[in-house]
Enzyme design. Structure first.
Site, PDB file in Angstrom:
ATOM      1  N   GLU C  84       0.835  -1.186   0.000  1.00 16.70           N
ATOM      2  CA  GLU C  84       0.000   0.000   0.000  1.00 16.70           C
ATOM      3  C   GLU C  84       0.874   1.240   0.000  1.00 16.70           C
ATOM      4  OE1 GLU C  84      -1.778  -0.758   4.277  1.00 16.70           O
ATOM      5  OE2 GLU C  84      -1.767   1.372   3.821  1.00 16.70           O
ATOM      6  N   CYS C 116      -3.331  -4.049   4.248  1.00 22.37           N
ATOM      7  CA  CYS C 116      -2.229  -4.908   4.688  1.00 22.37           C
ATOM      8  C   CYS C 116      -2.344  -6.362   4.250  1.00 22.37           C
ATOM      9  CB  CYS C 116      -2.106  -4.861   6.209  1.00 22.37           C
ATOM     10  SG  CYS C 116      -1.696  -3.233   6.846  1.00 22.37           S
ATOM     11  N   HIS C 239      -1.861 -11.266  11.668  1.00 27.29           N
ATOM     12  CA  HIS C 239      -1.424  -9.917  11.287  1.00 27.29           C
ATOM     13  C   HIS C 239      -1.197  -9.131  12.567  1.00 27.29           C
ATOM     14  CE1 HIS C 239      -0.965  -6.128   9.315  1.00 27.29           C
ATOM     15  NE2 HIS C 239      -2.018  -5.614   9.928  1.00 27.29           N
TER      16      HIS C 239
END
Ligand SMILES: [Zn+2]
Lengths: 135, 375, 354
Positions: C84, C116, C239
């Site tokens: 990103e 993400c 994550h």
């Protein structure tokens, strides 16, 4: 600063990889991909890819300011002897100037050389860093 | 082959001439050199400038100059061989006359190096190196001077301090030269403590940025005889190129210069002791190497002999006289002409020969001009 | 869904830039109570140098992945570059990395954007391409120089790093994909508008309805699909936007701390966005043994989560030794000041041109 699109693009293999010109006539190898041997002028050459690994022979810490390098100063410019025995000069990154040592093992990594900010191209190419791991 | 003489020379002081463009600088020396030559006509003009495209935004500088100066229409050509462009212009002029293509040639070296901020000019001047291989990869000329200096210091076990003798001497010499850019004395500690350019090179190891113009009129013996100018003969102008730094087996040697000086020795049997010299000391380390290549000093020991050199860079050299790139080679010939014919600041050379050395980068190309006294 | 166990990891590589900044320094500069730093469980974050970006970092990770896999780059038929923080808004990063590594010109090649989790989607696409035998090898890269508005709480965590996985046929792999689930919804927890320099976010809204909900769903569906339970997994990597969330979501799903910590790198380097869970996964692979089952869970705002079940095979140690390990990269560091970080990440506005 504005660089040329085509000058960079045409030679990008020589910026993205450490390429050597190996001469079949005089037997010498030299940095950068050329269609003639810079030592003897023979066209009987082959382009080979270097491992990009070598050792620092000498270096200088540069404060010489140009409008294309000022973000990156000071620069460490090193004379490197590649494992293939060929010499090349180039930027050495990821090391404090005071920590550079002759004989230091280095590897080639992709970085930005410069960019035509803010709207132009980014020029990527290989620079040296101290080897992260000897494999 | 026809003989070539220097009919006259002219220089202006090297400085930041903010109120004068290249047209005014060139105009001043052209007017002066033409008046001094007392020749009936000019057959050719050779103009040298290193940064015309970059710094002046001007192509075909030679034509534009003839137009601006109101010179009678004549062939005009601009030459560029990087930092040695000025001597290349002399080389072309010499060749035109020896080849019988011209009897009188106007040589004009002009450079405006202060039209842009230093960091922009620094980018322009860096392009004397290979743009694709070196410049694009962020390598600049002082980096090479630094690598060469370190190698020299290591090879000959010379300290950084010992290598301050050259710039100090050049600043002393420049005090006598009315055209010099830097007219002040410096000390070894000033050299060592000056701002770093590329370690171990400091500001006082390097030429200053300045504007300048110099002109010469070269004439065949037929023309020179008529005006009583058969005094200083341009014996020869020779040049050679060499390999980039990273392809050299020994970076403390200047091979193209070595080739040229041995060629001149062989051909003319001249001895360096009989010559007054102007050499291309763009960085002080280059001066030491050039002195050694020319046979003026012993290898690795030239710094010990600098103190006693009276007839090398009487002008103050690139270090202190200045280095207006494309004009420098023309300055050097004018200076040797002056020191052999008239004397400069109380120094007059009465020997037989004058030698000027100009180069680009670290001997990427080198040129030598051999002058010989006739009377 | 259950996968055919015919695609796996042939090589992997990670890049962590050498510079680190202490998060406490950022917090103090902007007047956050330093207690916030300990509650986020993050000590320092990695800082890409001024000549680095997601392309250069992704290049390094991909190079190591290829070296580890000992494959001919010309046999790689696809590159997916999840980021990103593209250096170019328009112009693929994947082609730069592809040409620089000598990868075949006959390749699928694109940059993926899903906050993400684009790197995770790259992994899923790669596995499918290998299973369907559309290409011999596929490279999935996650790389970010994560942006954060100076002074935003996000700045305490947003960092730089890259990870790359070379996916290939099962017989060459050191770990195989057993199952994968992707769960996505339209949940506006974090975004960056076109041409804006820094992202905006919903702060606490990024937690429960976004991070936790999507991860819990993707993992639960995966477990159901595969008929597995928490205890079947040796490791779980989630994550990691900070050091706290992965442990919390692990607890929620029944994974004890011991299974989460080996793959938790954010406390040491910050949130590398697309590389976040992938660097954690690489670190786990570098200590895994044959037979270990690993749960890898990505999350991306906007929002979505991929859950993978991966089973480790013989030979993983040998392949790991062919490149720098995550632990070695974690040790390669130098601390920089906020001003140095600000310069490196171009937070200081300069006018360009003379
Ligand atoms: Zn050859």
């Amino acid at each position: 600063m504005r660089s040329s699109i085509s000058i960079f693009w045409r030679r990008k293999d020589s910026y993205y990889k450490v390429l050597l010109t190996r001469c079949k006539r005089c037997g010498r190898a030299s940095f950068f991909a050329r269609d003639v041997c810079p030592y003897c002028g023979s066209s009987d050459v082959s382009i080979v890819k270097s491992s990009g690994r070598g050792r620092v022979v000498s270096y200088t810490v540069s404060y010489f300011r140009t409008d294309s390098n000022e973000e990156y100063l000071p620069l460490v410019i090193a004379l490197v002897r590649l494992d293939e025995g060929v010499y090349v000069t180039g930027e050495l990154r990821d090391v404090e100037p005071a920590e550079v040592r002759e004989g230091m093992e280095v590897e080639a990594v992709l970085r930005r050389y410069s960019s035509d900010d803010p709207y132009g191209l980014i020029y990527y190419g290989l620079k040296f860093i101290p080897v992260i791991k000897r494999c | 082959m026809r003989d070539v003489y220097i009919a006259s020379s002219s220089m202006i002081n090297i400085s930041r001439h903010f109120n004068r463009g290249y047209k005014e600088l060139a105009g001043a020396v052209v007017k002066d050199v033409v008046e001094g030559a007392s020749v009936e006509q000019l057959d050719y003009m050779v103009v040298s400038s290193m940064l015309a495209e970059s710094s002046l935004n001007q192509l075909d500088l030679a034509t534009i100059l003839t137009q601006h100066l109101g010179l009678k229409p004549m062939p005009a050509i601009r030459v560029d061989t990087g930092e040695s462009s000025g001597l290349a212009a002399v080389e072309i002029a010499y060749s035109l006359i020896t080849a019988g293509r011209a009897d009188t040639v106007l040589v004009v070296g002009v450079e405006k190096a202060t039209e842009f901020p230093t960091r922009v000019t620094n980018r322009f001047l860096s392009k004397v190196l290979d743009y694709e291989v070196e410049v694009l990869r962020n390598i600049t000329p002082p980096n090479y001077a630094a690598l060469i200096m370190k190698e020299y210091m290591k090879k000959y076990r010379v300290s950084r301090e010992e290598l301050t003798v050259w710039p100090v001497k050049m600043h002393d010499n420049a005090l006598r030269n009315p055209y010099a850019q830097l007219k002040f004395k410096i000390t070894p500690s000033k050299v060592l403590n000056a701002i770093k350019i590329s370690e171990p090179i400091t500001l006082y190891d390097m030429f200053p940025i300045g504007d300048g113009a110099a002109a010469l009129i070269l004439a065949s013996s037929r023309v020179a005889r008529k005006s009583g100018k058969e005094v200083l003969l341009v014996r020869d102008v020779v040049s050679a190129t060499s390999r980039p730094l990273y392809l050299r087996d020994d970076i403390t040697r200047f091979e193209s210069l070595a080739t040229l000086i041995s060629m001149l020795r062989r051909k003319y049997g001249f001895r360096i002791d009989d010559a007054v010299c102007e050499i291309h000391d763009s960085y002080s380390i280059y001066a030491y190497i050039i002195l050694e290549e020319l046979g003026i000093a012993r290898r690795g020991a030239s710094y010990k002999e600098v103190e006693n050199l009276v007839y090398v860079n009487v002008s103050g050299g690139l270090k202190a006289r200045g280095h207006p790139f494309g004009a420098t080679g023309v300055y050097q010939v004018s200076e040797v002409y002056n020191v052999m014919v008239k004397g400069v600041g109380g120094v007059k050379f009465d020997g037989a020969f004058g030698l000027t050395h100009s180069m680009s980068g670290p001997d990427y190309n080198s040129r030598l001009c051999l002058l010989e006294r006739v009377v | 869904m259950k996968l055919g166990m015919d695609a796996g990891i042939v090589g992997w590589g990670v890049y962590i830039p050498r510079k680190r900044i202490k998060v406490k320094e950022i917090a103090e500069l902007w007047g956050f109570d330093t207690g916030l730093v300990s509650s986020l469980r993050i000590e320092e974050k990695s800082v890409a140098d001024i000549d680095e970006d997601s392309v250069t970092m992704g290049w390094y990770a991909a190079k190591v992945a290829i070296d580890r896999g000992e494959v001919n780059p010309n046999e790689i038929g696809a590159i997916f570059f999840g980021t990103e923080s593209k250096p170019y808004a328009v112009k693929p990063s994947a082609t730069i990395v592809g040409d620089a590594l000598g990868i075949s010109r006959r390749k699928l090649s694109s940059d993926l954007e899903f906050a993400c989790r684009a790197g995770g989607e790259g992994l899923r696409i790669s596995v499918s391409l290998i299973s369907s035998k559309a290409v011999k090898y596929s490279l999935a890269i996650g790389s970010d120089t994560a942006q954060a508005n100076p002074g935003d709480v996000l700045e305490l965590t947003a960092s730089s790093g890259a990870a790359a996985f070379l996916i290939g046929p099962e017989r060459e792999a050191i770990a195989v994909f057993e199952g994968a689930v992707t769960y996505v919804t339209d949940t506006p927890d974090f975004w960056r508008r076109d041409c804006s320099r820094y992202p905006s976010h919903g702060e606490i809204f990024t937690g429960e309805p976004a991070y936790f909900d999507h991860i819990v769903n993707s993992v639960n569906i995966l477990l159901t699909d595969l008929g597995l339970k928490e205890s079947d997994f040796k490791y779980a990597i989630f994550h990691q936007p900070n050091g706290k969330f992965p442990l919390q979501v692990g607890k929620l799903l029944g994974f004890p701390k011991e299974k989460v910590l080996p793959g938790l790198v954010t406390p040491m380097i910050g949130n590398t966005y697309n590389a976040s869970a992938l660097i954690g996964f690489a670190r786990v692979l570098e200590q895994a043994r044959a037979g270990d089952r690993i749960l890898l869970v990505t999350f991306g705002s906007g929002a979505g989560s991929d859950a993978f079940s991966i089973v480790v095979k013989e030979g993983v140690e040998q392949v790991a030794s062919r490149g720098p390990t995550v632990n070695e990269l974690l040790e390669r560091k130098v601390y920089v000041s906020y001003s140095s970080y600000a310069k490196s990440r171009r937070l200081i506005e300069r006018s360009i041109g003379w």
